[in-house]
Design an enzyme around this catalytic site. Structure first.
Site, PDB file in Angstrom:
ATOM      1  N   SER A 122       0.829  -1.211   0.000  1.00 13.87           N
ATOM      2  CA  SER A 122       0.000   0.000   0.000  1.00 13.87           C
ATOM      3  C   SER A 122       0.854   1.246   0.000  1.00 13.87           C
ATOM      4  CB  SER A 122      -0.854   0.076   1.263  1.00 13.87           C
ATOM      5  OG  SER A 122      -1.709  -0.996   1.359  1.00 13.87           O
ATOM      6  N   HIS A 143      -2.092  -3.173  -6.745  1.00 12.83           N
ATOM      7  CA  HIS A 143      -2.662  -2.798  -5.452  1.00 12.83           C
ATOM      8  C   HIS A 143      -4.166  -3.027  -5.434  1.00 12.83           C
ATOM      9  CE1 HIS A 143      -3.566   0.486  -2.281  1.00 12.83           C
ATOM     10  NE2 HIS A 143      -3.183  -0.607  -1.675  1.00 12.83           N
ATOM     11  N   GLU A 155      -4.999  -0.704  -8.559  1.00 12.37           N
ATOM     12  CA  GLU A 155      -3.976   0.200  -9.087  1.00 12.37           C
ATOM     13  C   GLU A 155      -2.811  -0.661  -9.590  1.00 12.37           C
ATOM     14  OE1 GLU A 155      -4.617   4.192  -6.411  1.00 12.37           O
ATOM     15  OE2 GLU A 155      -3.535   2.555  -5.469  1.00 12.37           O
ATOM     16  N   ASN A 193      -4.793   6.289  -2.038  1.00 10.43           N
ATOM     17  CA  ASN A 193      -4.353   6.592  -0.677  1.00 10.43           C
ATOM     18  C   ASN A 193      -3.726   7.974  -0.576  1.00 10.43           C
ATOM     19  OD1 ASN A 193      -5.275   4.221   0.353  1.00 10.43           O
ATOM     20  ND2 ASN A 193      -3.300   3.179   0.402  1.00 10.43           N
TER      21      ASN A 193
HETATM   22  N1  LIG Z   1      -5.423  -4.920   4.786  1.00  8.12           N
HETATM   23  C1  LIG Z   1      -5.708  -3.984   3.883  1.00  8.12           C
HETATM   24  O1  LIG Z   1      -6.727  -3.291   3.955  1.00  8.12           O
HETATM   25  C2  LIG Z   1      -4.759  -3.776   2.718  1.00  8.12           C
HETATM   26  C3  LIG Z   1      -5.240  -3.159   1.559  1.00  8.12           C
HETATM   27  C4  LIG Z   1      -4.408  -3.027   0.456  1.00  8.12           C
HETATM   28  C5  LIG Z   1      -3.108  -3.483   0.521  1.00  8.12           C
HETATM   29  N2  LIG Z   1      -2.649  -4.063   1.675  1.00  8.12           N
HETATM   30  C6  LIG Z   1      -1.269  -4.557   1.659  1.00  8.12           C
HETATM   31  O2  LIG Z   1      -1.306  -5.970   1.467  1.00  8.12           O
HETATM   32  C7  LIG Z   1      -0.209  -6.584   2.130  1.00  8.12           C
HETATM   33  C8  LIG Z   1      -0.749  -7.655   3.068  1.00  8.12           C
HETATM   34  O3  LIG Z   1      -1.609  -7.054   4.010  1.00  8.12           O
HETATM   35  P1  LIG Z   1      -2.690  -7.907   4.823  1.00  8.12           P
HETATM   36  O4  LIG Z   1      -3.585  -6.912   5.483  1.00  8.12           O
HETATM   37  O5  LIG Z   1      -3.276  -8.957   3.969  1.00  8.12           O
HETATM   38  O6  LIG Z   1      -1.751  -8.586   5.939  1.00  8.12           O
HETATM   39  P2  LIG Z   1      -2.068  -9.860   6.842  1.00  8.12           P
HETATM   40  O7  LIG Z   1      -1.219  -9.736   8.049  1.00  8.12           O
HETATM   41  O8  LIG Z   1      -3.544 -10.071   6.995  1.00  8.12           O
HETATM   42  O9  LIG Z   1      -1.531 -11.097   5.966  1.00  8.12           O
HETATM   43  C9  LIG Z   1      -0.178 -11.306   5.695  1.00  8.12           C
HETATM   44  C10 LIG Z   1       0.045 -12.799   5.532  1.00  8.12           C
HETATM   45  O10 LIG Z   1       1.380 -13.016   5.082  1.00  8.12           O
HETATM   46  C11 LIG Z   1       1.851 -14.172   5.715  1.00  8.12           C
HETATM   47  N3  LIG Z   1       3.307 -14.147   5.694  1.00  8.12           N
HETATM   48  C12 LIG Z   1       4.154 -13.478   6.496  1.00  8.12           C
HETATM   49  N4  LIG Z   1       5.437 -13.719   6.141  1.00  8.12           N
HETATM   50  C13 LIG Z   1       5.401 -14.591   5.100  1.00  8.12           C
HETATM   51  C14 LIG Z   1       6.373 -15.209   4.315  1.00  8.12           C
HETATM   52  N5  LIG Z   1       7.678 -14.990   4.522  1.00  8.12           N
HETATM   53  N6  LIG Z   1       5.984 -16.035   3.332  1.00  8.12           N
HETATM   54  C15 LIG Z   1       4.673 -16.284   3.108  1.00  8.12           C
HETATM   55  N7  LIG Z   1       3.689 -15.710   3.833  1.00  8.12           N
HETATM   56  C16 LIG Z   1       4.052 -14.876   4.806  1.00  8.12           C
HETATM   57  C17 LIG Z   1       1.273 -14.131   7.112  1.00  8.12           C
HETATM   58  O11 LIG Z   1       1.250 -15.423   7.690  1.00  8.12           O
HETATM   59  C18 LIG Z   1      -0.124 -13.575   6.830  1.00  8.12           C
HETATM   60  O12 LIG Z   1      -1.075 -14.600   6.635  1.00  8.12           O
HETATM   61  C19 LIG Z   1       0.555  -5.468   2.813  1.00  8.12           C
HETATM   62  O13 LIG Z   1       1.604  -5.048   1.976  1.00  8.12           O
HETATM   63  C20 LIG Z   1      -0.484  -4.376   2.951  1.00  8.12           C
HETATM   64  O14 LIG Z   1       0.099  -3.083   2.988  1.00  8.12           O
HETATM   65  C21 LIG Z   1      -3.455  -4.237   2.760  1.00  8.12           C
END
Ligand SMILES: NC(=O)c1ccc[n+]([C@@H]2O[C@H](COP(=O)([O-])OP(=O)(O)OC[C@H]3O[C@@H](n4cnc5c(N)ncnc54)[C@H](O)[C@@H]3O)[C@@H](O)[C@H]2O)c1
Length: 499
Positions: A122, A143, A155, A193
């Site tokens: 993000s 994104h 995006e 964002n």
């Molecule tokens: N949550 C949101 O609203 C949102 C929206 C858009 C983008 N994002 C982006 O998406 C990405 C993920 O966010 P999220 O909210 O899904 O996080 P999250 O914590 O819900 O999920 C992350 C997952 O990655 C796994 N993980 C960690 N290390 C790992 C590895 N080395 N290999 C494989 N899996 C691994 C974890 O076990 C977890 O299940 C981030 O970069 C975040 O900025 C989040």
């Protein structure tokens, strides 16, 4: 595999976003390989997938057979080696650059040389992630928004290192999945964002400086700004830690004071009050729902003076609820606008306890300035001066509510709440247009599809008028005013609209 298409896609990290992205890809008929860090996390990821598709079955949007087909297309593993045959891999691990670097280094080793690697970050720099790989030309940002199966916007980000065609291929895939891709350059916060968080930060600062209350700002932006939720409700939903993280990333790039996280945000995060996920942020989410305030009793008697927007709106509202009209001397509420509104003389004639609302700026006596930003929206912004008593502000809000309108209170300062928040945001959008990394369609699509705005900021300028925007932004043609987007001034000088 035909040129430009993808048939096997990997997703790394099956948390909130990764599981949603895997579901979207599988729904689109692609073979998906989902990788997690260990067996427990893999089972959690499987749970996300089953729950989300199960919900769709319950709602009648998917058959049980359809659900099985989708889940069958997703192969779950803890072995990065299983990604070897993927032609695209989307990374969705937590938002930490060191972790993303480690994951991309691993992908670089195991995934085919001609495959594209994408990050769902993000706020981190896609360029910084790409540069650390041995195939920077094949790294893009993709994104998705939360929840990925629902949100239409994606995006797609290319960097200065990305090869020709990579971004287009990913955008075509996104489109084929029924989403709307917007193709943009690599700037902190991308489009949605970057624009959204400037506005959210302004709202936090507005609260901090006591310009208006949390509830009044939230109400103003829904009832008057047409947004699906107010800024504090939204920040609590996003998570205040994420808000702080995104703002810090944007501020690090722009060094624009407006992006410097409002101190209240940092204080709440330091205190562990992160919003919905911890039960408390700007709101206490575990508290009992606010009591309904019943509007009993007959509507107030109203005197209307003048024919400007404020008077017309109140005349229409009074007639809609059957409020009696009265002479100035007998009315509970007197609404005065335009040239005829001699507020001092009206106040002299009004009965004791009556409220005078006028469309003037700062009103000297007991009269309150009022602002009705949009003719088809019920909001009335009541402006308070340093001499306004809370009793008269309460009474004014009560009378406005009794006419079926929605009152909010704020300082009687330029732009009240709605305009003070939306014109800097619109100015940011024009600045972005000028910077050349997103076009008007991309900007408007990002804000409508990604953030639920009823219209994009570029379309909004034409509706609201460039003159009004320049007035709110205090544009002075004789002064070099760097805060106002050059393009806004140019369009105004040439008498052009944006669309
Ligand atoms: N949550 C949101 O609203 C949102 C929206 C858009 C983008 N994002 C982006 O998406 C990405 C993920 O966010 P999220 O909210 O899904 O996080 P999250 O914590 O819900 O999920 C992350 C997952 O990655 C796994 N993980 C960690 N290390 C790992 C590895 N080395 N290999 C494989 N899996 C691994 C974890 O076990 C977890 O299940 C981030 O970069 C975040 O900025 C989040």
């Amino acid at each position: 595999m035909s040129e430009g298409s993808f048939s096997r896609v990997g997703v790394v990290g099956l948390g909130t976003m990764g599981a949603g992205i895997a579901e979207v890809l599988a729904r689109g008929g692609l073979a998906v390989v989902g990788v997690e860090i260990n067996q427990d996390a893999l089972e959690r990821g499987r749970g996300h997938l089953e729950k989300s598709t199960g919900r769709a079955v319950k709602r009648g949007r998917l058959t049980e057979d359809g659900q099985r087909e989708i889940l069958d297309r997703i192969r779950l593993t803890t072995d990065f080696g299983d990604l070897a045959e993927c032609d695209l891999v989307v990374e969705a691990v937590p938002e930490r650059l060191d972790l993303k670097h480690r994951v991309f280094a691993e992908l670089d080793k195991v995934v085919r040389d001609d495959a594209i690697l994408a990050t769902n970050t993000s706020s981190l720099s896609v360029t910084a992630i790409a540069a650390a790989t041995s195939r920077p030309a094949k790294v893009v940002g993709v994104h998705f928004f939360n929840p990925a199966p629902v949100m239409k916007l994606v995006e797609v980000i290319g960097t200065v290192l990305t090869e020709d065609g990579a971004v287009d291929r990913v955008a075509a895939l996104v489109k084929g999945l029924g989403k709307t891709p917007v193709v943009i350059g690599d700037r902190a916060g991308f489009v949605a964002n970057r624009l959204l968080f400037g506005y959210l930060n302004d709202a936090a600062r507005m609260l901090e400086t006591k310009h208006a209350s949390r509830d009044d700002i939230d109400t103003a932006m829904t009832a008057g700004g047409g947004l699906p939720m107010g800024p504090f409700t939204l920040m609590d939903l996003i998570g205040l830690d994420t808000c702080l993280e995104v703002l810090e990333a944007i501020y690090a790039e722009t060094r624009d004071r407006r992006h410097a996280p409002a101190p209240v945000l940092r204080e709440l995060v330091t205190a562990g009050l992160l919003g919905r996920k911890t039960g408390r942020g700007f709101y206490a989410h575990d508290a009992a729902a606010a009591e309904e305030t019943a509007q009993d009793g007959p509507p107030p008697s109203v005197a209307i003076v003048g024919d400007e927007a404020l008077s017309r709106a109140f005349a229409a509202a009074a007639s809609a609820v059957g409020a009696p009209t009265a002479k100035i001397e007998n009315a509970d509420l007197i609404v005065a606008s335009g040239e005829e509104a001699d507020v001092a003389s009206i106040e002299g004639r009004a009965k004791k306890g009556a409220v005078v609302l006028s469309d003037g700026g700062l009103t000297g006596g007991g009269a309150l300035a009022a602002h009705k930003p949009e003719k088809d929206r019920p909001l009335v912004e009541i402006g308070l001066t340093p001499v306004t008593t809370s009793a008269s502000a309460d009474r004014a809000a009560e009378l406005v509510a009794a006419l079926g309108l929605t009152p909010v209170r704020c300082r009687a300062r330029r732009g009240y709440i709605v305009d003070a928040l939306r014109f800097p945001y619109i100015n940011d959008a024009v600045t972005m247009l000028d910077a050349g990394y997103a076009d008007a369609d991309a900007i408007d699509a990002a804000m409508t599809l990604g953030c639920g705005y009823p219209a994009g900021p570029i379309a909004e300028i034409d509706r609201l008028g460039i003159g009004r925007a320049l007035d709110q932004l205090e544009y002075d043609p004789d002064e070099a005013n760097s805060a106002v987007a050059d393009r806004l001034r140019e369009q105004w000088d040439l008498g052009l609209t944006f669309r």
